[in-house]
Motif scaffolding. Sequence first.
Motif, short mmCIF file in Angstrom:
data_model
loop_
_atom_site.label_atom_id
_atom_site.label_comp_id
_atom_site.label_asym_id
_atom_site.label_seq_id
_atom_site.Cartn_x
_atom_site.Cartn_y
_atom_site.Cartn_z
N SER A 1 0.80 -1.22 0.00
CA SER A 1 0.00 0.00 0.00
C SER A 1 0.84 1.28 0.00
CB SER A 1 -0.96 0.00 1.18
OG SER A 1 -0.25 -0.03 2.41
N PHE A 2 2.12 1.19 0.31
CA PHE A 2 2.99 2.37 0.32
C PHE A 2 3.49 2.73 -1.07
CE2 PHE A 2 5.70 -1.28 0.78
CZ PHE A 2 6.85 -0.98 0.07
N ILE A 3 3.27 1.87 -2.06
CA ILE A 3 3.76 2.11 -3.43
C ILE A 3 2.70 2.85 -4.23
CG2 ILE A 3 4.41 0.97 -5.59
CD1 ILE A 3 5.81 -1.13 -3.89
N SER A 4 3.14 3.92 -4.89
CA SER A 4 2.20 4.73 -5.67
C SER A 4 2.33 4.51 -7.17
CB SER A 4 2.39 6.21 -5.36
OG SER A 4 3.68 6.64 -5.74
N ALA B 1 -2.42 2.38 -7.47
CA ALA B 1 -1.74 2.05 -6.21
C ALA B 1 -2.45 0.88 -5.54
CB ALA B 1 -1.73 3.26 -5.29
N PRO B 2 -1.70 -0.07 -5.00
CA PRO B 2 -2.31 -1.22 -4.32
C PRO B 2 -3.05 -0.81 -3.05
CG PRO B 2 0.00 -1.65 -4.84
CD PRO B 2 -0.25 -0.19 -5.08
N GLY C 1 4.18 6.38 -2.28
CA GLY C 1 3.18 7.39 -1.95
C GLY C 1 3.45 7.91 -0.55
N THR C 2 3.68 6.99 0.35
CA THR C 2 4.09 7.31 1.72
C THR C 2 5.34 6.50 2.00
OG1 THR C 2 2.65 5.59 2.60
CG2 THR C 2 1.75 7.81 2.53
#
Length: 105
Positions: free
Chosen positions: A25-28, A50-51, A85-86
């Motif tokens: 979830s951190f990958i954009s 994004a997942p 993303g984060t």
Amino acid sequence: ADVSQISNVNLKSAALAATDGGDLSFISHVEIDANGNGLSQVSLGTLASAPAAGVNTVELQVNSGANLKQYLQAGGLVVANVQYGTFPVTARTVLVTLTFEGSLF
């Protein structure tokens, strides 16, 4: 590389997986490109979106029509660019798996 007996080489599939038990979830954004000496850069694959939280493996959309033979002849590279993303609090490990398909004359 001697690819004289090969008519084409194409990216068949591309996947990104978390290998540390966490999610992605951190990958954009993910972009897979090929480049070579004197050749234009070509996009081979991208992450569609994004997942979501809890997702630990994603398939990328691939450009299976790009013939990579000339990139092999030129000593080219395939490069994966993964953007966050984060930024994760701790270091994370991901695996990019690329499957290529070649055809002989």
